[in-house]
Design a protein around this motif. Structure first.
Motif, PDB file in Angstrom:
ATOM      1  N   ALA A 479       0.855  -1.115   0.372  1.00  0.00           N
ATOM      2  CA  ALA A 479      -0.020   0.399  -0.049  1.00  0.00           C
ATOM      3  C   ALA A 479       0.569   1.050   0.127  1.00  0.00           C
ATOM      4  CB  ALA A 479      -1.048  -0.124   1.282  1.00  0.00           C
ATOM      5  N   GLU A 480       2.152   1.289   0.424  1.00  0.00           N
ATOM      6  CA  GLU A 480       2.814   2.669   0.808  1.00  0.00           C
ATOM      7  C   GLU A 480       3.165   2.606  -0.507  1.00  0.00           C
ATOM      8  OE1 GLU A 480       5.836   1.245   4.087  1.00  0.00           O
ATOM      9  OE2 GLU A 480       4.078   2.041   5.597  1.00  0.00           O
ATOM     10  N   HIS A 481       3.569   1.881  -1.167  1.00  0.00           N
ATOM     11  CA  HIS A 481       4.242   1.418  -2.730  1.00  0.00           C
ATOM     12  C   HIS A 481       3.107   2.115  -3.564  1.00  0.00           C
ATOM     13  CE1 HIS A 481       6.166   0.385  -6.671  1.00  0.00           C
ATOM     14  NE2 HIS A 481       5.202  -0.009  -6.548  1.00  0.00           N
ATOM     15  N   LEU A 482       2.367   1.650  -3.693  1.00  0.00           N
ATOM     16  CA  LEU A 482       1.107   2.321  -4.385  1.00  0.00           C
ATOM     17  C   LEU A 482       0.892   4.023  -4.480  1.00  0.00           C
ATOM     18  CD1 LEU A 482      -1.986  -1.071  -4.384  1.00  0.00           C
ATOM     19  CD2 LEU A 482      -0.172  -0.416  -6.216  1.00  0.00           C
ATOM     20  N   CYS A 483       1.203   4.414  -2.933  1.00  0.00           N
ATOM     21  CA  CYS A 483       0.796   5.893  -2.347  1.00  0.00           C
ATOM     22  C   CYS A 483       1.988   6.258  -3.236  1.00  0.00           C
ATOM     23  CB  CYS A 483       0.673   5.805  -1.164  1.00  0.00           C
ATOM     24  SG  CYS A 483      -0.548   4.943  -0.568  1.00  0.00           S
ATOM     25  N   SER A 484       3.228   6.059  -3.433  1.00  0.00           N
ATOM     26  CA  SER A 484       4.456   6.566  -3.774  1.00  0.00           C
ATOM     27  C   SER A 484       3.990   7.489  -5.039  1.00  0.00           C
ATOM     28  CB  SER A 484       6.114   5.249  -4.010  1.00  0.00           C
ATOM     29  OG  SER A 484       5.538   5.341  -4.953  1.00  0.00           O
ATOM     30  N   PRO A 485       4.719   8.284  -5.416  1.00  0.00           N
ATOM     31  CA  PRO A 485       4.353   9.147  -5.904  1.00  0.00           C
ATOM     32  C   PRO A 485       4.753   9.358  -7.280  1.00  0.00           C
ATOM     33  CG  PRO A 485       6.176  10.591  -4.360  1.00  0.00           C
ATOM     34  CD  PRO A 485       5.898   9.239  -3.823  1.00  0.00           C
ATOM     35  N   GLN A 486       6.110   8.618  -7.471  1.00  0.00           N
ATOM     36  CA  GLN A 486       6.445   7.328  -9.044  1.00  0.00           C
ATOM     37  C   GLN A 486       5.307   6.116  -9.398  1.00  0.00           C
ATOM     38  OE1 GLN A 486       8.149   6.855  -5.698  1.00  0.00           O
ATOM     39  NE2 GLN A 486       9.667   8.237  -6.400  1.00  0.00           N
ATOM     40  N   VAL A 487       4.379   5.972  -8.468  1.00  0.00           N
ATOM     41  CA  VAL A 487       3.208   4.989  -8.709  1.00  0.00           C
ATOM     42  C   VAL A 487       1.556   5.539  -8.633  1.00  0.00           C
ATOM     43  CG1 VAL A 487       2.294   2.587  -8.724  1.00  0.00           C
ATOM     44  CG2 VAL A 487       4.383   2.862  -8.038  1.00  0.00           C
ATOM     45  N   ASN A 488       2.046   6.648  -7.618  1.00  0.00           N
ATOM     46  CA  ASN A 488       0.918   7.292  -7.437  1.00  0.00           C
ATOM     47  C   ASN A 488      -1.201   6.277  -7.756  1.00  0.00           C
ATOM     48  OD1 ASN A 488      -0.731   9.738  -6.571  1.00  0.00           O
ATOM     49  ND2 ASN A 488      -1.167  10.795  -8.980  1.00  0.00           N
ATOM     50  N   HIS A 489      -1.156   5.438  -7.175  1.00  0.00           N
ATOM     51  CA  HIS A 489      -2.336   4.299  -7.797  1.00  0.00           C
ATOM     52  C   HIS A 489      -2.512   4.627  -6.159  1.00  0.00           C
ATOM     53  CE1 HIS A 489      -5.473   1.511  -9.302  1.00  0.00           C
ATOM     54  NE2 HIS A 489      -4.722   1.469 -10.036  1.00  0.00           N
ATOM     55  N   LYS A 490      -3.155   5.860  -5.462  1.00  0.00           N
ATOM     56  CA  LYS A 490      -4.198   5.777  -4.401  1.00  0.00           C
ATOM     57  C   LYS A 490      -5.283   4.945  -4.335  1.00  0.00           C
ATOM     58  CE  LYS A 490      -1.567  10.127  -2.626  1.00  0.00           C
ATOM     59  NZ  LYS A 490      -1.643  10.984  -2.672  1.00  0.00           N
ATOM     60  N   SER A 491      -6.204   4.612  -5.199  1.00  0.00           N
ATOM     61  CA  SER A 491      -7.684   4.684  -5.493  1.00  0.00           C
ATOM     62  C   SER A 491      -6.904   2.779  -5.233  1.00  0.00           C
ATOM     63  CB  SER A 491      -8.180   4.359  -6.851  1.00  0.00           C
ATOM     64  OG  SER A 491      -7.254   4.267  -7.554  1.00  0.00           O
ATOM     65  N   LYS A 492      -5.907   2.164  -5.194  1.00  0.00           N
ATOM     66  CA  LYS A 492      -5.697   1.012  -5.399  1.00  0.00           C
ATOM     67  C   LYS A 492      -5.344   0.101  -3.958  1.00  0.00           C
ATOM     68  CE  LYS A 492      -5.192  -3.711  -6.317  1.00  0.00           C
ATOM     69  NZ  LYS A 492      -5.864  -5.046  -6.840  1.00  0.00           N
ATOM     70  N   ALA A 493      -4.361   1.213  -3.351  1.00  0.00           N
ATOM     71  CA  ALA A 493      -3.916   1.509  -1.713  1.00  0.00           C
ATOM     72  C   ALA A 493      -5.116   1.482  -0.822  1.00  0.00           C
ATOM     73  CB  ALA A 493      -3.250   2.691  -1.997  1.00  0.00           C
ATOM     74  N   LEU A 494      -6.235   2.693  -1.458  1.00  0.00           N
ATOM     75  CA  LEU A 494      -7.621   2.422  -0.316  1.00  0.00           C
ATOM     76  C   LEU A 494      -8.393   1.009  -0.671  1.00  0.00           C
ATOM     77  CD1 LEU A 494      -9.159   5.337  -1.735  1.00  0.00           C
ATOM     78  CD2 LEU A 494      -8.181   5.243   0.583  1.00  0.00           C
ATOM     79  N   LEU A 495      -8.194   0.457  -1.263  1.00  0.00           N
ATOM     80  CA  LEU A 495      -8.500  -0.897  -1.288  1.00  0.00           C
ATOM     81  C   LEU A 495      -8.150  -1.795  -0.431  1.00  0.00           C
ATOM     82  CD1 LEU A 495      -9.876  -1.605  -5.063  1.00  0.00           C
ATOM     83  CD2 LEU A 495     -11.209  -0.335  -2.858  1.00  0.00           C
ATOM     84  N   VAL A 496      -6.804  -2.016  -0.366  1.00  0.00           N
ATOM     85  CA  VAL A 496      -5.636  -3.013   0.297  1.00  0.00           C
ATOM     86  C   VAL A 496      -5.784  -2.580   1.782  1.00  0.00           C
ATOM     87  CG1 VAL A 496      -3.266  -3.815   0.252  1.00  0.00           C
ATOM     88  CG2 VAL A 496      -4.694  -2.807  -1.531  1.00  0.00           C
ATOM     89  N   LEU A 497      -5.612  -1.342   1.728  1.00  0.00           N
ATOM     90  CA  LEU A 497      -6.364  -1.217   3.898  1.00  0.00           C
ATOM     91  C   LEU A 497      -7.123  -0.814   4.556  1.00  0.00           C
ATOM     92  CD1 LEU A 497      -3.807   2.628   2.936  1.00  0.00           C
ATOM     93  CD2 LEU A 497      -3.503   0.901   4.459  1.00  0.00           C
ATOM     94  N   LEU A 498      -7.853  -1.409   3.565  1.00  0.00           N
ATOM     95  CA  LEU A 498      -9.737  -1.594   3.763  1.00  0.00           C
ATOM     96  C   LEU A 498      -9.574  -2.865   3.807  1.00  0.00           C
ATOM     97  CD1 LEU A 498     -12.377   0.128   0.964  1.00  0.00           C
ATOM     98  CD2 LEU A 498     -12.303   0.681   3.277  1.00  0.00           C
ATOM     99  N   SER A 499      -9.325  -3.335   3.297  1.00  0.00           N
ATOM    100  CA  SER A 499      -8.946  -5.372   3.359  1.00  0.00           C
ATOM    101  C   SER A 499      -8.390  -5.488   4.781  1.00  0.00           C
ATOM    102  CB  SER A 499      -8.108  -6.553   2.075  1.00  0.00           C
ATOM    103  OG  SER A 499      -6.713  -5.749   2.173  1.00  0.00           O
TER     104      SER A 499
END
Length: 605
Positions: A479-499
């Motif tokens: 999730a931290e990797h998905l939130c990084s500026p290089q990836v910036n896939h926060k919508s996917k990170a949100l779902l991972v954190l929800l799980s």
């Protein structure tokens, strides 16, 4: 075949139904009797193609017989042939240089036309008997040709009036063209290739159509907020005029038209007092066709209920980290599902693949997957199936011996781990991960996979091999990797954190992403589910989220909703409350509210 052809030729009325049924039955019986007497029904097919020199070949296939037909010599003016179309007595060839070659097969005459438009991507004859119109697609546009007269009928080219690129073409009807373009639109044009689009609200529709995107963005946002929550009233209403909505009557009328277009069943569901906030958010996301909202609320609804149930049953620490839900999250969500359910699905999947294997490569993939899943006995059986004449026979045999004789003693584990790390360092990542899984070092394997950028494989392995605590650590790093500026896939990170049940972190991210409506409603759902409590650590987030949502509602003109959410924000919302009720002079237009409307409009668009 006879019955199908007969039905296709007839237009059946109610009066003729019985006679047609009897005729169909007789045709079926006739076809069955012919089948019994081995009288095969075959169709003649024609296959036309060119070789690299441009010579045209005609092959006829009838039943089991293949016949070599006529050959057309290459035209010296044509380059490499890119596409062919054939209808009736006309054969048309297009090449990579933009040349069209029209062959009259009956008169045995050809005519070449240079279009000077580059590569001919596709050519299609119009449907209908005797219709010899031809549609031609180029890199920079399209043309319609009359093959009888061998002249162009209409043309369109990317330029001043056409600002999109054509991806595909075909005929919609005998006189209308359909285009697929790179701006995400399907366009139906007249044969003149002029725009045939017209405004949706100018159509004379027999029934009202539910489509909130026909509204201006501000009105669509208001409609969504109106359907999501009405905390100012004890009963849910479907009449926009019953709320304090500061907007023009014309806009109110358009919103009310959309509300009236909903089916009675949908209205009754929305007005049901037993409908929970999570169910309402999920339903509205479906109504609006909002894919991002739908994925979020589907996962959020499942895990909020699961963790609330675990909390009720006083399951804490490790047990609370892996809630047991009777209704599992749909497997389409992949690694977001519960570990036990996900692991069971992967085992069923590899068993299905194993049954259907037909080659050594397929068998090897199944064996590798079984080793990662911990199914060593079945993996050994597959490894021993390798034939002696296979180049991998020796390696597979040694691997089978290793898997069978592996022990948990200190020296052997140290040796295997050393070999695995050396293999990973020398580019053998998959093999090294397998060895680590054999000695129950799946957590180390996940770290290596993440180090080498294989984040999805690491998440998969964590779900099928690690305990809830170790798996949560791997997914949190993801999730931290998905939130990084290089990836910036926060919508996917949100779902991972929800799980993972990190609901406070999800609320923070939603607010930082300026999704004020989703943040406020999610925090409210967490409070109602009992997975989040109002305390010193959460009060600050709650106040900020509720206040920003109140400002958004105020900017939309929903004064009552803004007032209630501002009151929920505590002391921070007092100033906004004063602004809302300072008089009848209208709603103040602050800079923050303007930004919120612009953000909402971008979201709707």
């Amino acid at each position: 075949m006879l019955a199908r052809e007969a039905m296709a030729r007839q237009t059946v009325s109610d009066a003729e139904q019985s006679s047609v049924e009897s005729s169909v039955i007789s045709l079926l019986q006739d076809a069955e009797s012919k089948s019994e007497t081995s009288q095969a029904i075959s169709a003649r097919e024609h296959f036309v193609f060119t070789d690299t020199d441009g010579q045209v070949y005609h092959i006829t296939v009838e039943g089991n017989t293949v016949k070599d037909g006529a050959r057309i010599p290459p035209d010296g003016s044509m380059g490499s042939i890119a596409c062919i179309a054939w209808k009736g007595d006309t054969l048309v060839l297009g090449d990579v240089d933009g040349n069209l070659n029209f062959w009259d097969l009956k008169a045995r005459l050809s005519r070449g036309i240079p279009t000077h438009r580059g590569w001919v991507k596709k050519i299609r004859f119009a449907p209908g008997k005797g219709n010899q119109k031809l549609l031609v697609m180029y890199t920079d546009g399209a043309e319609v040709w009359d093959t009888k007269e061998v002249q162009m009928v209409s043309s369109m080219r990317i330029g001043r009036n056409v600002n999109y690129r054509i991806l595909d073409i075909d005929w919609c009807t005998s006189d209308k063209v359909v285009l697929a373009s790179d701006d995400g639109c399907i366009r139906v044009l007249e044969m003149a290739m002029k725009s045939a689009s017209y405004r949706m609200d100018e159509q004379d529709l027999s029934d009202p159509v539910w489509c909130p995107y026909l509204l201006v963005p501000r009105a669509a946002l208001t409609l969504k907020a109106f359907l999501l929550l009405q905390p100012w009233s004890g009963t849910f209403t479907m009449d926009i005029t019953q709320v304090d909505y500061n907007e023009k009557d014309e806009i109110k009328g358009l919103i009310q038209e959309q509300l009236n277009s909903l089916s009675n069943d949908m209205k009754s569901v929305l007005q049901d007092p037993e409908l929970s906030l999570l169910q309402r958010c999920l339903l509205v996301s479906r109504l609006f066709g909002d894919e991002s909202d739908l994925h979020f609320w589907t996962v959020a609804s499942h895990y909020l209920q699961a963790f609330a149930q675990a909390r009720t049953l006083s399951q804490r620490d490790a047990d609370a980290a892996a809630p047991s839900a009777q209704n599992h999250l749909d497997i389409c969500h992949d690694v977001l599902c519960e570990s036990s359910y996900f692991q069971k699905f992967q085992l069923d999947r590899v068993r299905l693949q194993e049954v259907k294997r037909s080659s050594y490569e397929h068998t090897k993939k199944c064996a590798d997957q079984l080793l990662l899943l911990g199914q060593t006995d079945r993996a050994v059986q597959l490894l021993l199936e390798t034939s002696a004449d296979n180049s991998s026979y020796y390696c597979d045999s040694l691997k089978a011996c290793l898997v069978t004789t592996i022990t948990s003693s200190g020296p052997s584990q140290s040796t295997i781990k050393l070999v695995a790390t050396n293999m990973i360092a020398n580019g053998k990542l998959a093999e090294g991960v397998q060895l680590l899984c054999l000695i129950d070092k799946a957590a180390d394997a996940c770290r290596y996979l993440q180090t080498y950028g294989e984040w999805n494989r690491a998440a998969w392995l964590a779900k099928v091999r690690l305990n809830p605590s170790e798996g949560a650590d791997v997914l949190k790093r993801w999730a931290e990797h998905l939130c990084s500026p290089q990836v910036n896939h926060k919508s996917k990170a949100l779902l991972v954190l929800l799980s993972l049940g990190c609901f406070y972190r999800v609320g923070e991210m939603l607010h930082s992403m300026r999704h004020f409506d989703r943040a406020a409603l999610f925090i409210e759902a967490c409070l109602k589910s009992g997975v989040m409590e109002a305390n010193d650590s959460t009060n600050k987030l709650m106040a900020a989220a509720f206040l920003d949502y109140a400002r958004l509602l105020r900017s939309l003109g929903l004064r009552e909703g803004a007032a209630l959410w501002a009151s929920r924000a505590g002391g921070a919302g007092e100033q906004l409350m004063e602004e809302l009720f300072q008089g009848e002079g209208g709603v103040p237009d602050g800079a923050v509210a303007d930004d919120d409307v612009e953000l909402g409009q971008e979201s709707i668009e």
